[in-house]
Design a protein around this motif. Structure first.
Motif, PDB file in Angstrom:
ATOM      1  N   UNK A   7      62.727  -0.815 -17.307  1.00  0.00           N
ATOM      2  CA  UNK A   7      61.930  -0.847 -18.531  1.00  0.00           C
ATOM      3  C   UNK A   7      62.587  -0.087 -19.681  1.00  0.00           C
ATOM      4  N   UNK A   8      63.665   0.588 -19.405  1.00  0.00           N
ATOM      5  CA  UNK A   8      64.326   1.437 -20.387  1.00  0.00           C
ATOM      6  C   UNK A   8      65.037   0.602 -21.448  1.00  0.00           C
ATOM      7  N   UNK A   9      64.942   1.057 -22.684  1.00  0.00           N
ATOM      8  CA  UNK A   9      65.704   0.453 -23.777  1.00  0.00           C
ATOM      9  C   UNK A   9      66.806   1.435 -24.160  1.00  0.00           C
ATOM     10  N   UNK A  10      68.010   0.953 -24.201  1.00  0.00           N
ATOM     11  CA  UNK A  10      69.137   1.782 -24.643  1.00  0.00           C
ATOM     12  C   UNK A  10      69.381   1.514 -26.112  1.00  0.00           C
ATOM     13  N   UNK A  11      69.362   2.581 -26.895  1.00  0.00           N
ATOM     14  CA  UNK A  11      69.621   2.459 -28.320  1.00  0.00           C
ATOM     15  C   UNK A  11      70.790   3.372 -28.649  1.00  0.00           C
ATOM     16  N   UNK A  12      71.825   2.800 -29.197  1.00  0.00           N
ATOM     17  CA  UNK A  12      73.008   3.545 -29.606  1.00  0.00           C
ATOM     18  C   UNK A  12      72.947   3.635 -31.133  1.00  0.00           C
ATOM     19  N   UNK A  13      72.711   4.844 -31.624  1.00  0.00           N
ATOM     20  CA  UNK A  13      72.541   5.057 -33.058  1.00  0.00           C
ATOM     21  C   UNK A  13      73.862   5.507 -33.663  1.00  0.00           C
ATOM     22  N   UNK A  14      74.221   4.910 -34.771  1.00  0.00           N
ATOM     23  CA  UNK A  14      75.440   5.293 -35.469  1.00  0.00           C
ATOM     24  C   UNK A  14      76.550   4.280 -35.266  1.00  0.00           C
ATOM     25  N   UNK A  15      77.708   4.699 -35.683  1.00  0.00           N
ATOM     26  CA  UNK A  15      78.861   3.815 -35.627  1.00  0.00           C
ATOM     27  C   UNK A  15      80.092   4.655 -35.338  1.00  0.00           C
ATOM     28  N   UNK A  16      81.148   4.024 -34.924  1.00  0.00           N
ATOM     29  CA  UNK A  16      82.370   4.757 -34.654  1.00  0.00           C
ATOM     30  C   UNK A  16      83.419   3.861 -34.050  1.00  0.00           C
ATOM     31  N   UNK A  17      84.573   4.442 -33.747  1.00  0.00           N
ATOM     32  CA  UNK A  17      85.705   3.647 -33.273  1.00  0.00           C
ATOM     33  C   UNK A  17      85.490   3.017 -31.896  1.00  0.00           C
ATOM     34  N   UNK A  18      84.563   3.524 -31.120  1.00  0.00           N
ATOM     35  CA  UNK A  18      84.329   2.975 -29.775  1.00  0.00           C
ATOM     36  C   UNK A  18      83.232   1.915 -29.749  1.00  0.00           C
ATOM     37  N   UNK A  20      82.910  -1.293 -30.562  1.00  0.00           N
ATOM     38  CA  UNK A  20      83.204  -2.627 -30.004  1.00  0.00           C
ATOM     39  C   UNK A  20      83.321  -2.582 -28.478  1.00  0.00           C
ATOM     40  N   UNK A  21      84.014  -1.591 -27.956  1.00  0.00           N
ATOM     41  CA  UNK A  21      84.155  -1.509 -26.501  1.00  0.00           C
ATOM     42  C   UNK A  21      82.816  -1.170 -25.837  1.00  0.00           C
ATOM     43  N   UNK A  22      82.010  -0.350 -26.508  1.00  0.00           N
ATOM     44  CA  UNK A  22      80.684  -0.045 -25.960  1.00  0.00           C
ATOM     45  C   UNK A  22      79.776  -1.268 -25.971  1.00  0.00           C
ATOM     46  N   UNK A  23      79.860  -2.069 -27.019  1.00  0.00           N
ATOM     47  CA  UNK A  23      79.045  -3.289 -27.078  1.00  0.00           C
ATOM     48  C   UNK A  23      79.397  -4.230 -25.927  1.00  0.00           C
ATOM     49  N   UNK A  24      80.673  -4.280 -25.576  1.00  0.00           N
ATOM     50  CA  UNK A  24      81.091  -5.122 -24.443  1.00  0.00           C
ATOM     51  C   UNK A  24      80.609  -4.526 -23.122  1.00  0.00           C
ATOM     52  N   UNK A  25      80.696  -3.207 -22.996  1.00  0.00           N
ATOM     53  CA  UNK A  25      80.299  -2.538 -21.750  1.00  0.00           C
ATOM     54  C   UNK A  25      78.779  -2.489 -21.582  1.00  0.00           C
ATOM     55  N   UNK A  26      78.049  -2.483 -22.694  1.00  0.00           N
ATOM     56  CA  UNK A  26      76.582  -2.360 -22.661  1.00  0.00           C
ATOM     57  C   UNK A  26      75.949  -3.525 -23.423  1.00  0.00           C
ATOM     58  N   UNK A  27      76.042  -4.731 -22.878  1.00  0.00           N
ATOM     59  CA  UNK A  27      75.596  -5.905 -23.641  1.00  0.00           C
ATOM     60  C   UNK A  27      74.097  -5.927 -23.932  1.00  0.00           C
ATOM     61  N   UNK A  28      73.297  -5.214 -23.160  1.00  0.00           N
ATOM     62  CA  UNK A  28      71.847  -5.234 -23.400  1.00  0.00           C
ATOM     63  C   UNK A  28      71.377  -4.059 -24.266  1.00  0.00           C
ATOM     64  N   UNK A  29      72.298  -3.183 -24.650  1.00  0.00           N
ATOM     65  CA  UNK A  29      71.934  -2.056 -25.509  1.00  0.00           C
ATOM     66  C   UNK A  29      71.780  -2.541 -26.943  1.00  0.00           C
ATOM     67  N   UNK A  30      70.949  -1.843 -27.671  1.00  0.00           N
ATOM     68  CA  UNK A  30      70.766  -2.140 -29.097  1.00  0.00           C
ATOM     69  C   UNK A  30      71.620  -1.165 -29.898  1.00  0.00           C
ATOM     70  N   UNK A  31      72.519  -1.674 -30.716  1.00  0.00           N
ATOM     71  CA  UNK A  31      73.388  -0.851 -31.555  1.00  0.00           C
ATOM     72  C   UNK A  31      72.870  -0.916 -32.987  1.00  0.00           C
ATOM     73  N   UNK A  33      74.222   0.699 -35.662  1.00  0.00           N
ATOM     74  CA  UNK A  33      75.197   0.935 -36.714  1.00  0.00           C
ATOM     75  C   UNK A  33      74.760   2.150 -37.515  1.00  0.00           C
ATOM     76  N   UNK A  34      75.370   2.354 -38.657  1.00  0.00           N
ATOM     77  CA  UNK A  34      75.007   3.493 -39.500  1.00  0.00           C
ATOM     78  C   UNK A  34      73.575   3.324 -39.980  1.00  0.00           C
ATOM     79  N   UNK A  35      72.810   4.404 -39.934  1.00  0.00           N
ATOM     80  CA  UNK A  35      71.464   4.389 -40.494  1.00  0.00           C
ATOM     81  C   UNK A  35      71.304   5.585 -41.433  1.00  0.00           C
TER      82      UNK A  35
END
Length: 159
Positions: A7-18, A20-31, A33-35
């Motif tokens: 039931x957990x939602x993963x939210x990655x807040x912010x942006x950075x050099x990693x 693209x690789x994180x989006x591939x590794x964590x396809x169900x996480x919500x990214x 970007x900069x807020x």
């Protein structure tokens, strides 16, 4: 973590050099970007845990911000996390070379909502002591000690 808490939602807040690789590794996480800063508070308020695996931050305001928001923090024992988090009380810190321990800790803690809520309350109390009045008091106390030190040194040398 997702296997332990579907039931957990993963939210990655912010942006950075990693990102693209994180989006591939964590396809169900919500990214996100900069807020903007005003939106950041809403993300903290809606979170249960704060995972901070960074070793590149020199201080990392996000650690005290997360703590002030009442979140237990899992981080490496480095920079702000090393200074602010009493491991096992307001979160958990791990040695900087223990990526596996970081992952295992996050997985274990996400399954213990009462425990991470208790840690979050302790984290909030810890950073309340870091407000500007406390910083100013510490600075003034240091100045008082420095003012007294030359006299003590002079006496020690018979001057």
């Amino acid at each position: 973590m997702r296997a332990a808490r579907p039931d957990m939602a993963q939210v990655i807040v912010g942006d950075g050099p990693s990102r693209r690789s994180l989006e591939k590794a964590l396809p169900r996480a919500h990214f996100t970007g900069f807020i903007p800063p005003d939106a950041l508070a809403r993300h903290y308020a809606s979170a249960d845990l704060f995972l901070f695996p960074s070793l590149s931050e020199t201080w990392g305001n996000v650690v005290p911000e997360a703590m002030a928001s009442g979140l237990a923090v899992v981080a490496f024992r480095h920079a702000a996390a090393a200074e602010l988090i009493e491991s096992g009380v307001g979160g958990v810190t791990l040695p900087i070379d223990d990526a596996e321990g970081f992952r295992d800790t996050a997985v274990a803690l996400c399954q213990l909502p009462a425990r991470y809520a208790q840690m979050g309350r302790a984290a909030r109390l810890r950073v309340q002591a870091c407000g500007w009045p406390a910083v100013a008091d510490t600075f003034l106390s240091t100045l008082d000690q420095a003012r007294e030190m030359p006299h003590a040194s002079a006496r020690a040398y018979g001057v």
